[in-house]
Scaffold this motif. Structure first.
Motif, PDB file in Angstrom:
ATOM      1  N   TYR A  10      17.584 -35.738 -21.597  1.00  0.00           N
ATOM      2  CA  TYR A  10      18.035 -34.808 -20.561  1.00  0.00           C
ATOM      3  C   TYR A  10      19.123 -35.426 -19.702  1.00  0.00           C
ATOM      4  CZ  TYR A  10      14.141 -31.860 -21.848  1.00  0.00           C
ATOM      5  OH  TYR A  10      13.300 -31.069 -22.545  1.00  0.00           O
ATOM      6  N   PRO A  11      19.913 -34.590 -19.020  1.00  0.00           N
ATOM      7  CA  PRO A  11      20.932 -35.115 -18.109  1.00  0.00           C
ATOM      8  C   PRO A  11      20.283 -35.861 -16.945  1.00  0.00           C
ATOM      9  CG  PRO A  11      21.219 -32.747 -18.485  1.00  0.00           C
ATOM     10  CD  PRO A  11      19.949 -33.134 -19.139  1.00  0.00           C
ATOM     11  N   GLY A  12      21.029 -36.684 -16.286  1.00  0.00           N
ATOM     12  CA  GLY A  12      20.494 -37.549 -15.240  1.00  0.00           C
ATOM     13  C   GLY A  12      19.720 -36.825 -14.165  1.00  0.00           C
ATOM     14  N   LEU A  13      20.268 -35.726 -13.654  1.00  0.00           N
ATOM     15  CA  LEU A  13      19.603 -35.034 -12.543  1.00  0.00           C
ATOM     16  C   LEU A  13      18.264 -34.441 -12.983  1.00  0.00           C
ATOM     17  CD1 LEU A  13      19.939 -34.308  -9.558  1.00  0.00           C
ATOM     18  CD2 LEU A  13      20.966 -32.135 -10.285  1.00  0.00           C
ATOM     19  N   VAL A  14      18.266 -33.871 -14.189  1.00  0.00           N
ATOM     20  CA  VAL A  14      17.023 -33.286 -14.718  1.00  0.00           C
ATOM     21  C   VAL A  14      15.976 -34.374 -14.875  1.00  0.00           C
ATOM     22  CG1 VAL A  14      15.977 -32.103 -16.665  1.00  0.00           C
ATOM     23  CG2 VAL A  14      18.252 -31.422 -15.869  1.00  0.00           C
ATOM     24  N   THR A  15      16.375 -35.500 -15.416  1.00  0.00           N
ATOM     25  CA  THR A  15      15.461 -36.619 -15.594  1.00  0.00           C
ATOM     26  C   THR A  15      14.883 -37.028 -14.246  1.00  0.00           C
ATOM     27  OG1 THR A  15      16.981 -37.361 -17.303  1.00  0.00           O
ATOM     28  CG2 THR A  15      15.240 -38.894 -16.642  1.00  0.00           C
ATOM     29  N   ALA A  16      15.739 -37.106 -13.219  1.00  0.00           N
ATOM     30  CA  ALA A  16      15.301 -37.530 -11.888  1.00  0.00           C
ATOM     31  C   ALA A  16      14.293 -36.536 -11.306  1.00  0.00           C
ATOM     32  CB  ALA A  16      16.504 -37.665 -10.958  1.00  0.00           C
ATOM     33  N   VAL A  17      14.621 -35.227 -11.421  1.00  0.00           N
ATOM     34  CA  VAL A  17      13.692 -34.214 -10.893  1.00  0.00           C
ATOM     35  C   VAL A  17      12.336 -34.341 -11.577  1.00  0.00           C
ATOM     36  CG1 VAL A  17      13.205 -31.729 -10.818  1.00  0.00           C
ATOM     37  CG2 VAL A  17      15.454 -32.596 -10.147  1.00  0.00           C
ATOM     38  N   GLY A  18      12.361 -34.510 -12.922  1.00  0.00           N
ATOM     39  CA  GLY A  18      11.102 -34.667 -13.660  1.00  0.00           C
ATOM     40  C   GLY A  18      10.341 -35.880 -13.181  1.00  0.00           C
ATOM     41  N   PHE A  19      11.077 -37.003 -12.976  1.00  0.00           N
ATOM     42  CA  PHE A  19      10.434 -38.241 -12.549  1.00  0.00           C
ATOM     43  C   PHE A  19       9.785 -38.086 -11.164  1.00  0.00           C
ATOM     44  CE2 PHE A  19      10.922 -42.338 -10.240  1.00  0.00           C
ATOM     45  CZ  PHE A  19      10.002 -43.084 -10.971  1.00  0.00           C
ATOM     46  N   VAL A  20      10.550 -37.451 -10.247  1.00  0.00           N
ATOM     47  CA  VAL A  20      10.046 -37.308  -8.876  1.00  0.00           C
ATOM     48  C   VAL A  20       8.840 -36.363  -8.820  1.00  0.00           C
ATOM     49  CG1 VAL A  20      10.614 -36.457  -6.569  1.00  0.00           C
ATOM     50  CG2 VAL A  20      12.249 -37.894  -7.814  1.00  0.00           C
TER      51      VAL A  20
ATOM     52  N   PRO B  61       4.171 -36.822 -10.145  1.00  0.00           N
ATOM     53  CA  PRO B  61       2.865 -37.018  -9.470  1.00  0.00           C
ATOM     54  C   PRO B  61       2.169 -35.715  -9.056  1.00  0.00           C
ATOM     55  CG  PRO B  61       4.530 -38.480  -8.572  1.00  0.00           C
ATOM     56  CD  PRO B  61       5.260 -37.498  -9.429  1.00  0.00           C
ATOM     57  N   THR B  62       2.899 -34.571  -9.073  1.00  0.00           N
ATOM     58  CA  THR B  62       2.215 -33.309  -8.749  1.00  0.00           C
ATOM     59  C   THR B  62       1.046 -33.083  -9.708  1.00  0.00           C
ATOM     60  OG1 THR B  62       3.760 -32.119 -10.167  1.00  0.00           O
ATOM     61  CG2 THR B  62       4.269 -32.224  -7.807  1.00  0.00           C
ATOM     62  N   TYR B  63       1.193 -33.647 -10.899  1.00  0.00           N
ATOM     63  CA  TYR B  63       0.119 -33.506 -11.892  1.00  0.00           C
ATOM     64  C   TYR B  63      -1.169 -34.137 -11.371  1.00  0.00           C
ATOM     65  CZ  TYR B  63      -2.383 -34.900 -16.173  1.00  0.00           C
ATOM     66  OH  TYR B  63      -3.317 -35.139 -17.124  1.00  0.00           O
ATOM     67  N   LEU B  64      -1.062 -35.347 -10.808  1.00  0.00           N
ATOM     68  CA  LEU B  64      -2.246 -36.025 -10.279  1.00  0.00           C
ATOM     69  C   LEU B  64      -2.842 -35.237  -9.102  1.00  0.00           C
ATOM     70  CD1 LEU B  64      -1.085 -39.769 -10.300  1.00  0.00           C
ATOM     71  CD2 LEU B  64      -2.708 -38.650 -11.833  1.00  0.00           C
TER      72      LEU B  64
ATOM     73  N   VAL C  90       2.223 -36.484  -1.245  1.00  0.00           N
ATOM     74  CA  VAL C  90       3.258 -37.081  -0.392  1.00  0.00           C
ATOM     75  C   VAL C  90       3.639 -38.477  -0.881  1.00  0.00           C
ATOM     76  CG1 VAL C  90       3.752 -37.950   1.938  1.00  0.00           C
ATOM     77  CG2 VAL C  90       2.642 -35.710   1.625  1.00  0.00           C
ATOM     78  N   VAL C  91       2.599 -39.322  -1.097  1.00  0.00           N
ATOM     79  CA  VAL C  91       2.853 -40.689  -1.556  1.00  0.00           C
ATOM     80  C   VAL C  91       3.581 -40.676  -2.885  1.00  0.00           C
ATOM     81  CG1 VAL C  91       1.761 -42.815  -2.375  1.00  0.00           C
ATOM     82  CG2 VAL C  91       0.946 -41.714  -0.283  1.00  0.00           C
ATOM     83  N   GLY C  92       3.142 -39.809  -3.783  1.00  0.00           N
ATOM     84  CA  GLY C  92       3.762 -39.735  -5.106  1.00  0.00           C
ATOM     85  C   GLY C  92       5.218 -39.330  -5.011  1.00  0.00           C
ATOM     86  N   LEU C  93       5.490 -38.229  -4.286  1.00  0.00           N
ATOM     87  CA  LEU C  93       6.872 -37.731  -4.205  1.00  0.00           C
ATOM     88  C   LEU C  93       7.785 -38.743  -3.510  1.00  0.00           C
ATOM     89  CD1 LEU C  93       6.271 -33.933  -3.327  1.00  0.00           C
ATOM     90  CD2 LEU C  93       6.930 -34.949  -5.529  1.00  0.00           C
ATOM     91  N   VAL C  94       7.319 -39.316  -2.367  1.00  0.00           N
ATOM     92  CA  VAL C  94       8.153 -40.236  -1.597  1.00  0.00           C
ATOM     93  C   VAL C  94       8.460 -41.499  -2.402  1.00  0.00           C
ATOM     94  CG1 VAL C  94       8.183 -41.773   0.417  1.00  0.00           C
ATOM     95  CG2 VAL C  94       7.456 -39.378   0.665  1.00  0.00           C
ATOM     96  N   SER C  95       7.396 -42.097  -3.029  1.00  0.00           N
ATOM     97  CA  SER C  95       7.609 -43.359  -3.758  1.00  0.00           C
ATOM     98  C   SER C  95       8.487 -43.121  -4.989  1.00  0.00           C
ATOM     99  CB  SER C  95       6.269 -43.982  -4.154  1.00  0.00           C
ATOM    100  OG  SER C  95       5.565 -43.118  -5.043  1.00  0.00           O
ATOM    101  N   ARG C  96       8.320 -41.936  -5.678  1.00  0.00           N
ATOM    102  CA  ARG C  96       9.142 -41.657  -6.854  1.00  0.00           C
ATOM    103  C   ARG C  96      10.608 -41.439  -6.459  1.00  0.00           C
ATOM    104  NH1 ARG C  96       6.647 -40.356 -11.788  1.00  0.00           N
ATOM    105  NH2 ARG C  96       4.825 -41.703 -11.859  1.00  0.00           N
TER     106      ARG C  96
END
Lengths: 581, 230
Positions: A72-82, A85-88, A116-122
């Motif tokens: 995937y393009p960089g931005l898409v990859t980043a959004v997926g990465f960030v 943690p919503t899954y957890l 919060v911790v997941g989104l901020v740290s990612r």
């Protein structure tokens, strides 16, 4: 629609990884598919829809992680990465919310913390760089903020992942505590979900901690695999619980309904205890004065049983709260189950009461039939006494006054009055016969044995009378009834039988009074609806007795086979049945 | 017919009338007064009878059966009590019904100075006067209808089956208290024939025939009927 969209998104997002990591992708598909499938099932059942939507949310939350891929393009990859943690957070919310539809405050804090911790740290890890791996597929042209490597490694990877692991362990602790706190049915219901959630959150915590430790050995631990596999079991636990609830519901309806309909308190209480898996559950009955009675009809003290018990009132069709189910809320958390049990008790208790009322009504009908027959006997006595004290004495007084003309030396007067006296004497005799037929004085005086001779004597052909002296032991009402049975049977014989002889027998055997009338007439007596014999049978039945018409013996098929009618009456007066509790 | 109330004694017969029907009581008292009796008391129930028996010394008490308080058999019980307390006083029970059960109880303890008549007999002054006179004189009176009833019932019970119709007729008349002569007149038989029939009856009923007083004969007949009637 939603479910299909989620599945499509998942497949589409993970498609690029399929060629290289078919097994891993298959597992994530399995997890997502399981959540979607169970979510759909739950949405179409009568359990609270929150679990169904939560399942779909968890399934949707598995998608972002797949976007964190080199394809995937960089931005898409980043959004997926960030967003990964919503899954957890979503899965933890699903596990923690179960089986009710609301999160407790500690649970809400944990879910919020994970998010919060997941989104901020990612987010932090994605925009900084360092030596530690963070799992982000950085595109070649991905810009990075100029910051010390320690910020990325320590804060966003180690502390971020560490905090997430701590929160996941807290989730596991909450589940464990909850399991330890519950009893009975609630524990049975909670156990599969809590155990799976526990394993799942522990595995997820381990999966986070490997990033903190970040050694090759640690990285080789299969935390993610265990997490994913156990996560796939969560929907299975949901379905299992749904089926269990269905079975429990059926058991409630069946078991409690039957016990309630039996009207037997101890049975109902045992059924409630079995269904609730709560040996302290009780059934209590309203005593009508604001208090409660237990199933053995003993008053329940105001402070009875273990503290913190809950009472579910059972309101019958009539609107009265006739009873209530008292149970341990730690054992029974499923309010639907309680409602189901209450419904079953209501229906059963209504049925039981209907049956009791029907029985009471039938008993009352029987008693009123007896009372009617007894009242007719009493009425006969009353009419006879009125005749005796009134008309008969008046006519006799006139007779004595007119008799004074015997003492008068006037033939003409005696002749004139003589005709009146003859007519009067006939009237007195007729009235006496009438009064005697209504209720012979001998019946009140000497009972059946004394009255029957006077009856038999009026029959215009020989009648043999056989009276058991024990008949005096029978209740006066029964003797009176038997007298009029014999009177009516003899009247039938005289009118219809063309008989030359008759026999009247009265016997007392084993608490029954049997009267029989036999003749040598033409026979052919039958019970005809509305006929005299049927009416007589009705009156005998009303006193709890039976009237039997005996068929002539076959070899006596001549023109005069004779007839025998026998009435069997309880020698004692019918007793009022004891009140049922 | 002339007054006959003094025919059996030198003094007028003193009579107490006990009946709860005022109309009948007064009618009967008037008739008895016209017939030559001295009605010394009129009572509505047997309650006041002991006082009357002491104060008015009646020769005969003429008494109803069903009277207050229970309207069942007060007259029978009062008659038995009167005989026990005042053996010289005669009691004539007047009953609306001819009930064998009452007759048997009345005569159970003896029959002298006792009578049981249907109230219908007030229709016939001669019968009434004769009955009171006989009771005062120590005799027994049983209404023919009561005897008929007892005999009829006994015959139904096949206990008098051994008797010929003529013998039953003789027994019936005997039970009402008639003498041999009276029976012979009623049946147009000679005294000798009557005696033969009576002997046959007593033999068939296994009763001793050595006493010829009407009282004992009635007693014997009633005792027999009592034994067979229940």
């Amino acid at each position: 629609m939603t479910a299909a969209a989620v599945v499509a998104a998942k497949v589409a997002a993970s498609l690029p990884q399929l060629p290289g990591q078919a097994a891993a992708v298959a597992i994530t598909w399995l997890v997502t598919g399981a959540f979607v499938g169970v979510g759909v099932v739950l949405l179409h059942t009568d359990v609270p829809p929150v679990n169904g939507w939560a399942c779909l949310l968890v399934a949707l939350a598995t998608v972002p992680g797949d976007l964190n891929d080199a394809a995937y393009p960089g931005l898409v990859t980043a959004v997926g990465f960030v967003l990964e943690p919503t899954y957890l957070a979503a899965a933890s919310a699903l596990v923690l919310v179960y089986p009710t539809s609301r999160l407790t405050r500690p649970s809400r804090s944990l879910v919020t913390g994970l998010l919060v911790v997941g989104l901020v740290s990612r987010l932090g890890a994605a925009v900084t760089t360092g030596r530690l791996r963070d799992g982000f597929y950085r595109a070649a042209d991905w810009p990075a903020v100029q910051a010390p490597a320690a910020l990325h490694d320590l804060v966003f990877v180690r502390i971020g992942r560490g905090l997430t692991a701590a929160l996941l362990l807290a989730v596991a602790a909450v589940l464990g505590a909850r399991l330890a706190r519950t009893r009975g049915l609630a524990r049975q219901a909670l156990a599969p979900m809590a155990v799976i959630g526990l394993v799942c959150s522990l595995a997820a915590a381990v999966d986070q901690l490997v990033w903190v430790v970040a050694t090759p050995a640690a990285m080789a631990l299969p935390g993610a695999l265990v997490r994913n596999l156990s996560a796939a079991l969560i929907p299975v636990a949901l379905i299992a619980d749904l089926l269990r609830r269905r079975a429990a519901g059926a058991a409630v309806s069946d078991r409690i309904l039957r016990a309630a309909a039996s009207g037997h308190g101890p049975d109902l209480q045992q059924a409630v205890r079995d269904v609730f898996v709560d040996p302290t559950a009780t059934v209590e009955y309203a005593d009508g004065r604001g208090g409660w009675l237990d199933v053995t009809h003993q008053p329940v003290p105001a402070k009875a049983g273990p503290p913190g018990r809950r009472a579910a009132p059972v309101v019958l069709d009539s609107g009265e709260t006739a009873l209530r189910l008292v149970y341990d809320p730690r054992a029974v958390t499923d309010e639907q189950l309680v409602a189901l049990a209450v419904d079953a008790v209501t229906v059963g208790a209504d049925a039981s009461r209907l049956r009791t009322e029907l029985l009471a009504a039938l008993t009352e009908v029987g008693q009123s039939r007896t009372r009617i027959v007894e009242a007719s006997l009493a009425e006969r006595r009353r009419v006879e006494r009125d005749l005796h004290d009134g008309a008969q004495q008046q006519l006799l007084a006139i007779a004595s006054t007119l008799a004074a003309t015997d003492l008068v030396d006037d033939d003409h007067v005696r002749e004139v009055v003589g005709e009146a006296r003859t007519a009067l004497s006939g009237a007195i005799r007729e009235l006496r016969a009438l009064a005697h037929g209504i209720h012979p004085a001998a019946l009140s005086q000497g009972g059946l044995a004394a009255a029957l001779p006077g009856l038999v004597e009026r029959v215009p052909f020989p009648v043999v009378l056989r009276v058991d002296p024990d008949v005096a032991e029978a209740a006066p009402t029964v003797q009176g009834a038997a007298y009029f049975v014999v009177a009516e049977l003899l009247t039938n014989v005289v009118r219809h039988a063309d008989a030359a002889h008759a026999t009247v027998t009265v016997a007392v055997v084993d608490g029954t009074l049997t009267v029989g009338v036999s003749d040598d007439g033409r026979g052919g007596a039958r019970f005809v609806p509305g006929g005299g014999l049927s009416g007589l049978r009705d009156r005998v039945n009303a006193l709890g007795g039976t009237l039997v018409l005996e068929e002539p013996e076959p070899h006596r098929a001549d023109s005069h086979p004779g007839t025998t009618v026998r009435a069997v009456l309880p020698a004692e007066e019918p007793q009022e049945p004891e009140d049922r509790p | 017919m002339s007054s006959t109330g003094t025919s059996t004694g030198t003094t007028p017969t003193r009579v107490a009338v006990v009946d709860d029907s005022t109309l009948f009581r007064d009618g009967l008292a008037t008739l008895l007064g016209l017939a030559g009796f001295v009605v010394v008391a009129r009572l509505g129930s047997p309650a006041g009878l002991p006082a009357v028996l002491r104060a008015e010394t009646p020769h005969v008490v003429v008494m109803d059966v069903r009277m207050p308080p229970t309207h069942t058999d007060e007259g029978i019980r009062a008659a038995i009590a009167t005989r026990a307390a005042h053996p010289a006083v005669g009691v004539l029970v007047l009953s609306t019904y001819a009930e064998g059960v009452w007759a048997r109880r009345l005569f159970a303890e003896g029959s002298s100075r006792l009578g049981y008549l249907l109230k219908d007999r007030v229709d016939d002054v001669a019968t009434l006067v004769g009955a009171i006179d006989r009771v005062r004189a120590g005799g027994t009176v049983v209404d023919p209808e009561v005897v008929d009833r007892l005999l009829a019932v006994s015959r139904r019970q096949e206990s008098l089956a051994a008797l010929t119709p003529r013998e039953v007729e003789v027994l019936r008349l005997m039970a009402t208290g008639r003498s041999n002569e009276g029976i012979g007149r009623a049946l147009h038989l000679s005294p000798r024939t009557v005696e033969a029939h009576i002997a046959a009856v007593f033999t068939k009923l296994a009763l001793p025939a050595d006493d010829n007083t009407s009282n004992r004969r009635v007693l014997a007949a009633l005792a027999y009927l009592e034994a067979s009637g229940s």
